[in-house]
Design a protein around this motif. Structure first.
Motif, PDB file in Angstrom:
ATOM      1  N   VAL A 165       0.880  -1.178   0.000  1.00 25.60           N
ATOM      2  CA  VAL A 165       0.000   0.000   0.000  1.00 25.60           C
ATOM      3  C   VAL A 165       0.914   1.224   0.000  1.00 25.60           C
ATOM      4  N   PRO A 166       1.090   1.907  -1.139  1.00 26.24           N
ATOM      5  CA  PRO A 166       2.013   3.053  -1.211  1.00 26.24           C
ATOM      6  C   PRO A 166       1.493   4.244  -0.413  1.00 26.24           C
ATOM      7  N   LEU A 167       2.402   4.879   0.312  1.00 23.08           N
ATOM      8  CA  LEU A 167       2.031   6.033   1.130  1.00 23.08           C
ATOM      9  C   LEU A 167       2.117   7.358   0.374  1.00 23.08           C
ATOM     10  N   ASP A 168       2.684   7.335  -0.827  1.00 23.21           N
ATOM     11  CA  ASP A 168       2.847   8.584  -1.586  1.00 23.21           C
ATOM     12  C   ASP A 168       1.508   9.220  -1.921  1.00 23.21           C
ATOM     13  N   ASN A 169       0.470   8.399  -2.049  1.00 27.77           N
ATOM     14  CA  ASN A 169      -0.843   8.926  -2.416  1.00 27.77           C
ATOM     15  C   ASN A 169      -1.778   9.092  -1.212  1.00 27.77           C
ATOM     16  N   ILE A 170      -1.253   8.885  -0.005  1.00 31.14           N
ATOM     17  CA  ILE A 170      -2.068   9.000   1.207  1.00 31.14           C
ATOM     18  C   ILE A 170      -1.786  10.343   1.866  1.00 31.14           C
ATOM     19  N   GLN A 171      -2.841  11.139   2.098  1.00 31.75           N
ATOM     20  CA  GLN A 171      -2.668  12.442   2.754  1.00 31.75           C
ATOM     21  C   GLN A 171      -2.994  12.399   4.248  1.00 31.75           C
ATOM     22  N   ARG A 172      -3.851  11.493   4.669  1.00 29.60           N
ATOM     23  CA  ARG A 172      -4.228  11.395   6.073  1.00 29.60           C
ATOM     24  C   ARG A 172      -4.354   9.939   6.490  1.00 29.60           C
ATOM     25  N   ILE A 173      -3.907   9.644   7.702  1.00 29.51           N
ATOM     26  CA  ILE A 173      -4.091   8.319   8.300  1.00 29.51           C
ATOM     27  C   ILE A 173      -4.778   8.504   9.647  1.00 29.51           C
ATOM     28  N   LEU A 174      -5.928   7.851   9.806  1.00 30.49           N
ATOM     29  CA  LEU A 174      -6.662   7.852  11.061  1.00 30.49           C
ATOM     30  C   LEU A 174      -6.468   6.505  11.754  1.00 30.49           C
ATOM     31  N   ALA A 175      -6.610   6.512  13.052  1.00 30.98           N
ATOM     32  CA  ALA A 175      -6.499   5.256  13.805  1.00 30.98           C
ATOM     33  C   ALA A 175      -7.370   5.350  15.050  1.00 30.98           C
ATOM     34  N   THR A 176      -8.011   4.248  15.380  1.00 25.06           N
ATOM     35  CA  THR A 176      -8.751   4.176  16.639  1.00 25.06           C
ATOM     36  C   THR A 176      -7.777   3.794  17.749  1.00 25.06           C
ATOM     37  N   ALA A 177      -8.173   4.088  18.992  1.00 22.58           N
ATOM     38  CA  ALA A 177      -7.269   3.861  20.126  1.00 22.58           C
ATOM     39  C   ALA A 177      -6.863   2.397  20.251  1.00 22.58           C
ATOM     40  N   ASP A 178      -7.803   1.471  19.949  1.00 20.53           N
ATOM     41  CA  ASP A 178      -7.487   0.049  20.099  1.00 20.53           C
ATOM     42  C   ASP A 178      -6.518  -0.456  19.039  1.00 20.53           C
ATOM     43  N   ALA A 179      -6.334   0.314  17.964  1.00 22.74           N
ATOM     44  CA  ALA A 179      -5.443  -0.120  16.888  1.00 22.74           C
ATOM     45  C   ALA A 179      -4.026   0.425  17.033  1.00 22.74           C
TER      46      ALA A 179
END
Length: 306
Positions: free
Chosen positions: A149-163
């Motif tokens: 999964v390339p990160l070059d095209n990702i502008q935001r990453i969200l995560a829940t506390a359990d993850a």
């Protein structure tokens, strides 16, 4: 070089400096925020016209494709309007390093791609249904670390506390790119927080800001195509939000002669020191009159009477 001029009213001499030097630079003109926006937009419009003219000139020399089709229509650049706000903050001092996120009234105009880390299957599906490009748990973290999964095209990453325990092994990869989920900028979701709403806010162009080592906040406030009114509303929200985030104690203070610790700033110290407005293709910037950007000023977001 300097000269003396006699004042006829008093009969005394007054020295008038007629030169510019490093110690006596030429003063930079200031403009009310509304006039600064108009100036930046006019400059962007002129560059837009020139790009179209160059394209029309070069289009005649472009050869058609092998299938006989002509080249695709020209897509002119939609410049980003940017603001730089110098705050009276010293990020090295406790509580003076501002960092956060803003949901601008009209967004930033930037297309966002969102990835969500969560261990719950139901929340993964909710995130995908809300527009996230990727959503998953341990397997998605592994795909990111191994480059599937390339990160070059990702502008935001969200995560829940359990993850977060699952995401920590990828911190060295996500951190330098500014993608590591963080509660201060709203990308680390609290327990029970609506994941669909969080994804939609990011897709709408939620802007993140932080002070650099000199106490300056840089932010892309919108696009040229938004027009004057929407950009001004975004700026109004930005200045108001930064004012509300003002720390109880702030000020860079002054260094004592001969070294030593800095003195604390006085009670009447200004919070907004300087502000500049520009665009992504503009040479230089427009200095803004601080009186027109302070929310407590009577001239906030309006012209200053002469």
């Amino acid at each position: 070089m300097w000269t003396r001029r006699l004042l006829s009213a008093t009969g005394t001499g007054a020295a008038i400096r007629t030169y510019v030097s490093r110690a006596h630079p030429k003063p930079i003109p200031e403009f009310p925020i509304s006039q600064a926006i108009e100036t930046v937009l006019k400059d962007a419009e002129q560059r837009r016209i020139k790009r179209e003219e160059r394209w029309e000139t070069k289009k005649l020399r472009i050869q058609p494709t092998q299938d006989g089709e002509e080249a695709t229509p020209y897509r002119n650049q939609d410049e980003t309007m940017e603001v730089a706000l110098n705050l009276n903050l010293d990020p090295r001092r406790p509580g003076q390093a501002l960092r956060g996120s803003l949901s601008l009234p009209h967004g930033t105009g930037k297309k966002m791609t969102v990835l969500v880390f969560t261990a719950d299957d139901a929340q993964q599906q909710m995130a995908l249904d809300s527009g996230a490009a990727y959503a998953g748990g341990k397997s998605l973290v592994q795909d990111v670390m191994e480059g599937r999964v390339p990160l070059d095209n990702i502008q935001r990453i969200l995560a829940t506390a359990d993850a977060m325990p699952l995401v920590k092994p990828a911190a060295r990869l996500l951190g330098p790119k500014g993608l590591m989920p963080n509660a201060k900028v709203g990308t680390l979701l609290k327990e029970g927080q609506d994941i669909s709403k969080a994804v939609q806010e990011q897709l709408a162009g939620q802007a993140q800001y932080r002070t650099d080592k000199n106490g300056i906040v840089h932010l892309g406030i919108g696009r040229y195509s938004m027009g004057h009114e929407k950009l001004q509303e975004n700026l109004r929200f930005f200045f108001s939000s930064l004012w509300e985030a003002k720390p109880e104690s702030y000020g860079k203070g002054k260094k004592k002669a001969g070294g030593g610790k800095q003195k604390k700033a006085g009670a009447k110290a200004k919070y907004f020191l300087r502000a500049f407005l520009t665009s992504s293709q503009q040479k230089g910037s427009i200095k803004v009159d601080v009186r027109t950007i302070e929310p407590t000023s009577p001239f906030f977001m309006i012209e200053v009477p002469k």
